[in-house]
Design a protein around this motif. Sequence first.
Motif, short mmCIF file in Angstrom:
data_model
loop_
_atom_site.label_atom_id
_atom_site.label_comp_id
_atom_site.label_asym_id
_atom_site.label_seq_id
_atom_site.Cartn_x
_atom_site.Cartn_y
_atom_site.Cartn_z
N ARG A 229 -7.43 0.09 -0.02
CA ARG A 229 -6.82 -1.23 -0.06
C ARG A 229 -6.30 -1.57 1.33
O ARG A 229 -5.72 -0.74 2.02
CB ARG A 229 -5.66 -1.27 -1.07
CG ARG A 229 -6.08 -0.96 -2.51
CD ARG A 229 -4.85 -0.91 -3.42
NE ARG A 229 -5.16 -0.42 -4.74
CZ ARG A 229 -5.43 -1.19 -5.79
NH1 ARG A 229 -5.45 -2.50 -5.64
NH2 ARG A 229 -5.68 -0.67 -6.97
N PHE A 230 -6.51 -2.82 1.72
CA PHE A 230 -6.08 -3.27 3.05
C PHE A 230 -5.66 -4.73 2.97
O PHE A 230 -6.29 -5.53 2.28
CB PHE A 230 -7.23 -3.11 4.06
CG PHE A 230 -6.93 -3.69 5.42
CD1 PHE A 230 -7.22 -5.03 5.69
CD2 PHE A 230 -6.38 -2.91 6.41
CE1 PHE A 230 -6.94 -5.57 6.94
CE2 PHE A 230 -6.10 -3.45 7.66
CZ PHE A 230 -6.38 -4.78 7.93
N ARG A 231 -4.60 -5.05 3.69
CA ARG A 231 -4.20 -6.45 3.81
C ARG A 231 -3.43 -6.63 5.11
O ARG A 231 -2.54 -5.84 5.42
CB ARG A 231 -3.33 -6.89 2.64
CG ARG A 231 -3.02 -8.39 2.69
CD ARG A 231 -2.18 -8.84 1.51
NE ARG A 231 -1.98 -10.29 1.57
CZ ARG A 231 -2.43 -11.15 0.69
NH1 ARG A 231 -3.14 -10.74 -0.32
NH2 ARG A 231 -2.18 -12.44 0.82
N ALA A 232 -3.80 -7.65 5.86
CA ALA A 232 -3.06 -8.04 7.07
C ALA A 232 -2.53 -9.43 6.83
O ALA A 232 -3.29 -10.35 6.51
CB ALA A 232 -3.96 -8.00 8.29
N SER A 233 -1.23 -9.62 6.94
CA SER A 233 -0.62 -10.92 6.69
C SER A 233 0.31 -11.28 7.84
O SER A 233 0.77 -10.41 8.58
CB SER A 233 0.15 -10.91 5.36
OG SER A 233 1.18 -9.93 5.39
#
Length: 300
Positions: A229-233
């Motif tokens: 899982r990956f997320r850049a915000s």
Amino acid sequence: MLEGARYGTLTLRAASLRGGSARYRGEPRRDALLAARFGTGDSALVLVAVASGQRAAPGTHRAARELCEWIAEAVGRNRARLTEDVHTANRGALVSGLHRLTDRAYGRLRADATERGLAPADYTASVRCLLLPAHPACRTRVFFGMGDGGLFRLRDGVWQDLEPAETEPEPAPTSAPASASAPAPTSAPTSAPASAPAPTSAPTSAPASASAPASASAPASAPSPAPFRFRASVARPGDTLLLCSAGLADPLRGEAALADHLAERWGAAEPPGLSAFLADAQTGVKGYADDRTAVAVWEA
């Protein structure tokens, strides 16, 4: 464990607690928490790693701690490249590099299970991490990991569930493979909080950029135990980002009263002190008695 710090525009609070079920049975806390700063000044990169050992399997509290330490080692060695990728929002390099880094940590864990005479499927843990740049002009916040837990954002008094999809396709590398003369990995961390184990310098994990060569001594990649899982915000002033283990994520999703209580407590203009944050993280909910680990980041 209790941790806190302030860098640039962000304020960090973290706590890891043994649940009522483990206390009743006299078992150790299966959750692990590690917080460390790599580099100094505006170029520093803060890592917070949260891991949860598999339920009903012996020794998985050690597996959780090892995963946090091994990921921290790899981040420390590749801090300069990771910091550049975060500052330039190089999502492709971050996804591929952090995925490979995490896979190799699980490869080490499987090898460790074999040495201990345990089934790799039993000696494992979920792991979730935040990368936080200290530079006040960079508001990119990077999440990565595998397994259960939660990623939430409190914005304008409302909780948003930011949990990434389980199977997010990995983008193609953004640059050509590096040659054998590629720069050596960066040095170990310059400092780590006293309450967290300091990452060591054993060369075991792959570089974090998609263009860097893998170490010859690193374990070969193998199928991951769970989807990556990956997320850049991009954070806004007034946001509160919450990374937590399943012990807090499950009641936060399932009990509106807890979500409302924490929104009121953590939605204030000023972040809580360490003792207040610890008390909030301990808020009891009937029917939920697992370990709890919470990492909250307030944006000034």
